[in-house]
Design a protein around this motif. Structure first.
Motif, mmCIF file in Angstrom:
data_model
loop_
_atom_site.group_PDB
_atom_site.id
_atom_site.type_symbol
_atom_site.label_atom_id
_atom_site.label_comp_id
_atom_site.label_asym_id
_atom_site.label_seq_id
_atom_site.Cartn_x
_atom_site.Cartn_y
_atom_site.Cartn_z
ATOM 1 N N ASN A 307 0.828 -1.201 0.000
ATOM 2 C CA ASN A 307 0.000 0.000 0.000
ATOM 3 C C ASN A 307 0.863 1.250 0.000
ATOM 4 O O ASN A 307 1.874 1.317 0.707
ATOM 5 C CB ASN A 307 -0.909 0.038 1.230
ATOM 6 N N ILE A 308 0.461 2.225 -0.782
ATOM 7 C CA ILE A 308 1.115 3.532 -0.808
ATOM 8 C C ILE A 308 0.056 4.576 -0.491
ATOM 9 O O ILE A 308 -0.855 4.812 -1.284
ATOM 10 C CB ILE A 308 1.747 3.826 -2.175
ATOM 11 N N CYS A 309 0.146 5.183 0.685
ATOM 12 C CA CYS A 309 -0.844 6.184 1.059
ATOM 13 C C CYS A 309 -0.690 7.431 0.186
ATOM 14 O O CYS A 309 0.424 7.855 -0.121
ATOM 15 C CB CYS A 309 -0.689 6.571 2.528
ATOM 16 N N ASN A 310 -1.808 7.998 -0.211
ATOM 17 C CA ASN A 310 -1.772 9.220 -1.004
ATOM 18 C C ASN A 310 -1.116 10.340 -0.203
ATOM 19 O O ASN A 310 -1.469 10.611 0.940
ATOM 20 C CB ASN A 310 -3.194 9.644 -1.391
ATOM 21 N N GLY A 311 -0.123 10.985 -0.820
ATOM 22 C CA GLY A 311 0.577 12.071 -0.152
ATOM 23 C C GLY A 311 1.728 11.623 0.715
ATOM 24 O O GLY A 311 2.370 12.436 1.365
ATOM 25 N N LYS A 312 2.007 10.293 0.748
ATOM 26 C CA LYS A 312 3.112 9.787 1.556
ATOM 27 C C LYS A 312 3.941 8.837 0.717
ATOM 28 O O LYS A 312 3.433 8.129 -0.142
ATOM 29 C CB LYS A 312 2.589 9.057 2.799
ATOM 30 N N SER A 313 5.231 8.781 0.988
ATOM 31 C CA SER A 313 6.101 7.903 0.213
ATOM 32 C C SER A 313 5.995 6.455 0.669
ATOM 33 O O SER A 313 6.122 5.533 -0.127
ATOM 34 C CB SER A 313 7.556 8.364 0.342
ATOM 35 N N ILE A 314 5.771 6.222 1.974
ATOM 36 C CA ILE A 314 5.651 4.873 2.501
ATOM 37 C C ILE A 314 4.393 4.793 3.353
ATOM 38 O O ILE A 314 4.152 5.633 4.214
ATOM 39 C CB ILE A 314 6.880 4.495 3.353
ATOM 40 N N ALA A 315 3.595 3.759 3.107
ATOM 41 C CA ALA A 315 2.336 3.607 3.833
ATOM 42 C C ALA A 315 2.537 2.857 5.131
ATOM 43 O O ALA A 315 3.460 2.073 5.279
ATOM 44 C CB ALA A 315 1.325 2.865 2.962
ATOM 45 N N ARG A 316 1.661 3.097 6.076
ATOM 46 C CA ARG A 316 1.558 2.255 7.256
ATOM 47 C C ARG A 316 0.387 1.310 7.035
ATOM 48 O O ARG A 316 -0.218 1.285 5.968
ATOM 49 C CB ARG A 316 1.362 3.118 8.503
ATOM 50 N N ILE A 317 0.069 0.495 8.034
ATOM 51 C CA ILE A 317 -1.019 -0.462 7.863
ATOM 52 C C ILE A 317 -2.306 0.257 7.509
ATOM 53 O O ILE A 317 -3.111 -0.238 6.734
ATOM 54 C CB ILE A 317 -1.192 -1.307 9.149
ATOM 55 N N LYS A 318 -2.522 1.431 8.045
ATOM 56 C CA LYS A 318 -3.747 2.174 7.798
ATOM 57 C C LYS A 318 -3.415 3.504 7.149
ATOM 58 O O LYS A 318 -2.427 4.135 7.486
ATOM 59 C CB LYS A 318 -4.461 2.398 9.125
ATOM 60 N N CYS A 319 -4.231 3.945 6.217
ATOM 61 C CA CYS A 319 -4.001 5.220 5.535
ATOM 62 C C CYS A 319 -5.101 6.213 5.900
ATOM 63 O O CYS A 319 -5.939 6.579 5.072
ATOM 64 C CB CYS A 319 -3.952 5.017 4.016
ATOM 65 N N ASN A 320 -5.158 6.620 7.158
ATOM 66 C CA ASN A 320 -6.142 7.616 7.600
ATOM 67 C C ASN A 320 -7.559 7.203 7.238
ATOM 68 O O ASN A 320 -8.342 7.987 6.726
ATOM 69 C CB ASN A 320 -5.822 8.985 6.995
ATOM 70 N N LYS A 321 -7.899 5.927 7.553
ATOM 71 C CA LYS A 321 -9.222 5.429 7.203
ATOM 72 C C LYS A 321 -9.993 5.025 8.461
ATOM 73 O O LYS A 321 -10.818 4.142 8.448
ATOM 74 C CB LYS A 321 -9.101 4.239 6.251
ATOM 75 N N GLU A 322 -9.689 5.685 9.583
ATOM 76 C CA GLU A 322 -10.328 5.311 10.839
ATOM 77 C C GLU A 322 -11.844 5.424 10.779
ATOM 78 O O GLU A 322 -12.566 4.725 11.472
ATOM 79 C CB GLU A 322 -9.801 6.181 11.985
ATOM 80 N N ASN A 323 -12.357 6.312 9.936
ATOM 81 C CA ASN A 323 -13.797 6.545 9.877
ATOM 82 C C ASN A 323 -14.491 5.726 8.801
ATOM 83 O O ASN A 323 -15.670 5.934 8.526
ATOM 84 C CB ASN A 323 -14.078 8.039 9.649
ATOM 85 N N ASP A 324 -13.766 4.806 8.171
ATOM 86 C CA ASP A 324 -14.360 3.984 7.110
ATOM 87 C C ASP A 324 -14.666 2.593 7.648
ATOM 88 O O ASP A 324 -13.792 1.746 7.744
ATOM 89 C CB ASP A 324 -13.398 3.875 5.929
ATOM 90 N N PRO A 325 -15.920 2.318 8.048
ATOM 91 C CA PRO A 325 -16.257 1.015 8.628
ATOM 92 C C PRO A 325 -16.299 -0.091 7.606
ATOM 93 O O PRO A 325 -16.501 -1.244 7.962
ATOM 94 C CB PRO A 325 -17.651 1.261 9.232
ATOM 95 N N LEU A 326 -16.118 0.215 6.324
ATOM 96 C CA LEU A 326 -16.189 -0.797 5.284
ATOM 97 C C LEU A 326 -14.811 -1.223 4.815
ATOM 98 O O LEU A 326 -14.679 -1.922 3.835
ATOM 99 C CB LEU A 326 -17.008 -0.270 4.094
ATOM 100 N N GLU A 327 -13.766 -0.788 5.543
ATOM 101 C CA GLU A 327 -12.402 -1.136 5.142
ATOM 102 C C GLU A 327 -12.206 -2.644 5.175
ATOM 103 O O GLU A 327 -12.690 -3.321 6.069
ATOM 104 C CB GLU A 327 -11.413 -0.458 6.083
ATOM 105 N N GLN A 328 -11.501 -3.202 4.196
ATOM 106 C CA GLN A 328 -11.228 -4.631 4.153
ATOM 107 C C GLN A 328 -10.138 -4.956 5.160
ATOM 108 O O GLN A 328 -8.995 -4.568 5.007
ATOM 109 C CB GLN A 328 -10.784 -5.068 2.754
#
Length: 344
Positions: A307-328
């Motif tokens: 995963n490559i988070c938008n606006g970041k060179s290296i992603a972490r496990i989560k990409c600022n999706k804390e409010n998305d209850p439908l995340e896989q």
């Protein structure tokens, strides 16, 4: 003699499955967009690269081997894009192709019980197929579709799909091979018609009480106008660790054909995987239960994702999706503490 029988088996299998790209759609359990374009690019705030490598029948020359490389990205808030290329070898049958999918998500309702969304997707693909018959031996020249040469053809087709999500529930349907056969390699009078495949799937996400274990049961059913149907029962598992950058995941699958009156077991599979920051790795072992699979052995599948988070060179496990209850939760599980927010 065994080698001759093996070559014939592989060739007949490849001919009978011409146009049916089950070696791709059967990977739905790792990435739903490979089967249902309605899920393409449904990964808010990140770009995802995945790779799949499957090898069957170890010790058999020209055994089925498949490689798939995918790329998904959100285009806008409610638009997503999914792309993949693939290379498949089944005996003397080789295929290489490219597919592009576009999806759109519509918010139907959002309240205290969670959002309700409906996603639509369309995809188109182009495929180059080749059959090399120059190496056939054993007196197979009596078959009217075998001429001893090398044949190739280019074809295209389209797929569609939709997914309804109600909080932690998901219900989807997809239709593959929506157009008639266009590859001249398979337009011989001896070739079967290319039917439309109907795929149905349903899943639910929940947390085991008092345990850091998150499960997602997934039921899948496929059918077409030919005597070809299949039902899978899968359970995905994710287990976070005290390290917010590390999680473990797994999968158990039971696969069964429904063509006969009482059906028949196809196989069982288990997968073990690890997620570290933006990298996901997994290995699937499939134990075949049919007579052919028992004779030639089972198969392994390697799964990798990044995963490559938008606006970041290296992603972490989560990409600022804390409010998305439908995340896989299998592909990109959230950081420590987020599970409780999503599955409360």
């Amino acid at each position: 003699m065994r080698m001759i029988l093996t070559i014939l088996l592989l060739f007949l299998l490849s001919v009978s499955m011409s146009g049916q790209r089950y070696y791709i759609t059967n990977r739905y359990v790792y990435d739903m967009f490979l089967m249902n374009p309605g899920n393409a690019g449904d990964i808010n705030s990140s770009n995802q690269i995945s790779a799949y490598f499957q090898k069957q029948w170890f010790g058999v020359d020209l055994a089925p081997t498949t490689q798939i490389l995918t790329y998904q990205t959100p285009l806008k808030t409610n638009l997503g894009s999914g792309t993949y290329i693939y290379n498949d070898r089944n005996g003397y049958n080789k295929k290489i192709g490219f597919q592009q999918s576009i999806s759109v998500k519509v918010l139907l309702r959002d309240n205290m019980r969670g959002p309700i969304t409906l996603s639509f997707g369309l995809s188109a693909y182009i495929e180059q197929a080749l059959i090399d018959q120059s190496g056939f031996t054993g007196g197979v020249g009596g078959d009217p579709i075998i001429n001893g040469g090398v044949e190739s053809g280019l074809g295209f087709n389209a797929n569609s799909g939709l997914i309804l999500r109600v909080n932690k529930y998901e219900l989807g349907a997809a239709f593959t091979n929506m157009l008639p056969q266009s590859n001249p390699l398979y337009e011989n009078v001896w070739e079967p018609d290319l039917p439309v495949d109907i795929h149905l799937h349903s899943s639910y996400k929940f947390k085991i009480p008092n345990r850091d274990l998150f499960l997602e049961p997934l039921i899948y059913y496929r059918r077409n106008s030919l005597p070809n149907s299949r039902m899978d029962v899968n359970v995905k598992m994710t287990m976070p660790t005290p390290d917010p950058d590390l999680a473990f995941w797994g999968l158990l699958s039971y696969r069964r054909t429904m063509d006969m009156q009482f059906g028949k077991d196809l196989g069982v599979a288990s997968t073990a995987g690890i997620l570290y920051k933006s990298l996901s790795l997994g290995v699937e072992y499939q134990h075949g239960l049919t007579s052919a699979q028992k004779q030639f052995g089972s198969s392994f599948l390697l799964v990798a994702g990044f995963n490559i988070c938008n606006g970041k060179s290296i992603a972490r496990i989560k990409c600022n999706k804390e409010n998305d209850p439908l995340e896989q939760i299998i592909i990109t599980p959230p950081k420590k503490g987020i599970f409780q927010k999503i599955f409360k």
